[in-house]
Motif scaffolding. Structure first.
Motif, PDB file in Angstrom:
ATOM      1  N   VAL A 162       9.484  78.356  76.728  1.00 46.83           N
ATOM      2  CA  VAL A 162      10.599  79.265  77.474  1.00 46.83           C
ATOM      3  C   VAL A 162      10.261  80.238  77.395  1.00 46.83           C
ATOM      4  N   ASN A 163      10.008  81.128  78.595  1.00 51.14           N
ATOM      5  CA  ASN A 163       9.419  82.605  78.565  1.00 51.14           C
ATOM      6  C   ASN A 163      10.849  83.276  78.884  1.00 51.14           C
ATOM      7  N   ASN A 192      10.394  77.777  70.043  1.00 48.19           N
ATOM      8  CA  ASN A 192       9.514  77.077  71.296  1.00 48.19           C
ATOM      9  C   ASN A 192      10.249  78.497  72.587  1.00 48.19           C
ATOM     10  N   TRP A 193      11.301  79.212  72.305  1.00 52.87           N
ATOM     11  CA  TRP A 193      11.845  80.299  73.113  1.00 52.87           C
ATOM     12  C   TRP A 193      11.270  81.673  72.573  1.00 52.87           C
ATOM     13  N   ASN A 194      10.420  82.095  73.773  1.00 51.22           N
ATOM     14  CA  ASN A 194      10.077  83.574  73.439  1.00 51.22           C
ATOM     15  C   ASN A 194      10.903  84.343  74.175  1.00 51.22           C
ATOM     16  N   LEU A 195      11.309  85.767  73.671  1.00 53.99           N
ATOM     17  CA  LEU A 195      11.699  86.818  73.883  1.00 53.99           C
ATOM     18  C   LEU A 195      10.859  87.518  74.610  1.00 53.99           C
ATOM     19  N   ILE A 196      10.640  87.466  75.941  1.00 51.02           N
ATOM     20  CA  ILE A 196       9.947  88.732  76.285  1.00 51.02           C
ATOM     21  C   ILE A 196       9.646  89.815  76.646  1.00 51.02           C
ATOM     22  N   ARG A 222      -0.164  89.236  85.573  1.00 54.56           N
ATOM     23  CA  ARG A 222       1.577  88.864  85.839  1.00 54.56           C
ATOM     24  C   ARG A 222       2.212  87.752  84.997  1.00 54.56           C
ATOM     25  N   PRO A 223       3.626  88.085  84.539  1.00 56.01           N
ATOM     26  CA  PRO A 223       4.243  87.565  83.382  1.00 56.01           C
ATOM     27  C   PRO A 223       4.052  86.197  83.837  1.00 56.01           C
ATOM     28  N   VAL A 224       4.353  84.740  82.958  1.00 56.94           N
ATOM     29  CA  VAL A 224       5.334  83.865  83.290  1.00 56.94           C
ATOM     30  C   VAL A 224       6.284  83.786  82.356  1.00 56.94           C
ATOM     31  N   ILE A 225       7.324  83.530  83.696  1.00 56.82           N
ATOM     32  CA  ILE A 225       8.913  84.005  83.304  1.00 56.82           C
ATOM     33  C   ILE A 225      10.023  82.538  83.616  1.00 56.82           C
ATOM     34  N   ASP A 226      10.664  82.236  82.819  1.00 56.19           N
ATOM     35  CA  ASP A 226      11.104  80.618  82.857  1.00 56.19           C
ATOM     36  C   ASP A 226      12.593  81.045  82.806  1.00 56.19           C
ATOM     37  N   VAL A 227      12.766  82.300  82.580  1.00 58.54           N
ATOM     38  CA  VAL A 227      14.732  82.335  82.181  1.00 58.54           C
ATOM     39  C   VAL A 227      14.648  84.249  82.666  1.00 58.54           C
TER      40      VAL A 227
END
Ligand code: GZL
Ligand code: ZN
Length: 328
Positions: A162-163, A192-196, A222-227
């Motif tokens: 999760v990004n 598995n949560w990544n603070l991008i 291009r960043p993959v952003i989930d939240v």
């Protein structure tokens, strides 16, 4: 002769100063209104404007009050000068919506020495001696953040990675500290949560649009952003604007935007599905503050800490009827 005229002039001038200084004494007005000096953070968000309206709506002459109101334009120095002005004017009560937690000991000590009760509203002050204020009317910002991270845990229970982009509110404010702590605690729980990215949106739409756009443009691939976890609605508006500008969709199948405050405009976006989770933060604190003062005026002792109840919304639960019934 000349000397006489000058000394006469000086004496008159002196007399005028004495008269105008005591007439600026608010409590010596020719009415028995309760004089309340309010130091408000600013007008940075829809939430803040609603909070100001809620305060002005209760401290009216019909209700027996004279309201002195100062907008600090998001500068703590302006709050200090407003409070010192109120002390000089000998108001009956001082109400402070503190922009950030630190730095209040000295000015609150001056109010205490002047015998003026201080009520802290919304965010909190971090002072050595909590006797420096009579009561705090606000919210549990950590709990607000927990509501959001619990939803994230369910929403992404089966996700590999999760990004997350974190848009923080005014740094050092209680709302930012609590909502940030909740997210950081949840990040520690979920490997598995990544603070991008952690960006400062300062609770405003413009600043968030700017930092979000900069992040996307300067990310190379291009960043993959989930939240995108936005610490207030105006930040969410800016984040959504930037995300859509750079080709992201917000909502089901796209970026899940989380926000705090639950203003009408945000609930409209939530109903549209663009905001996936909305945590209410109630700005209508005026009546609670008036209740504290009325309790003291009646010789009672108000409870020191008073929290408002707050709920949450998702695209499945928010309706037009709910939106129409909202006060802010
Ligand atoms: C929260 C309040 C915050 C709001 C923002 O109680 O301090 O400040 O969440 C506002 O909208 O700017
Ligand atoms: Zn709140």
């Amino acid at each position: 002769m000349m000397r006489k005229i000058i000394s006469l002039l000086v004496l008159t001038l002196l007399a005028c100063c004495i008269i105008c200084s005591c007439s600026s004494d608010a409590s010596s007005g020719d009415d028995d209104l309760i004089v309340v000096g309010v130091s408000q953070v600013g007008a940075e968000s829809d939430w803040r404007i609603a909070n100001t309206e809620s305060t002005k709506a209760v401290f009216t002459e019909e209700n027996g009050y004279r309201l002195l109101f100062d907008d600090a334009k998001q500068m703590q120095e302006n709050q200090f000068s407003a409070i010192r002005k109120y002390i000089q004017q000998k108001v009956d009560y001082i109400v402070v919506m503190p922009i950030s937690e630190e730095g209040w000991d000295a000015v609150l000590q001056e109010a205490k020495e002047a015998g003026i009760p201080v009520i802290i509203v919304d965010r909190m002050v971090n002072v050595d001696d909590e006797d420096l204020f009579t009561a705090h009317v606000g919210a549990d910002f950590y709990l607000e953040g927990q509501k959001a991270t619990e939803w994230m845990t369910e929403e992404f229970a089966d996700a590999e990675e999760v990004n997350i982009i974190h848009i923080q509110g005014t740094i050092g404010s209680t709302a930012q500290l609590g909502r940030t702590q909740a997210l950081e605690d949840a990040l520690a729980e979920n490997s598995n949560w990544n603070l991008i990215a952690q960006l400062d949106g300062d609770f405003t739409q413009a600043k968030t649009y700017e930092v979000m756009s900069d992040y996307i443009i300067n990310s190379g691939t291009r960043p993959v952003i989930d939240v995108v976890y936005c610490e207030n609605d105006n930040s969410a508006f800016g984040a959504i604007e930037a995300l859509e500008k750079y080709g992201y969709t917000c909502g089901e199948g796209g970026v899940k935007v989380i926000s705090f405050d639950a203003t009408k405009q945000a609930l409209e976006l939530c109903m549209e599905g663009k905001i996936s989770f909305e945590v209410e933060c109630n700005p209508m604190l005026g009546p609670l503050v008036k209740n504290v003062i009325d309790t003291i005026e009646a010789g009672g002792v108000p409870s020191k800490y008073q929290y408002v109840d707050e709920t949450v919304f998702t695209p499945d639960t928010v309706t037009q009827e709910i939106i129409d019934s909202r006060e802010y």
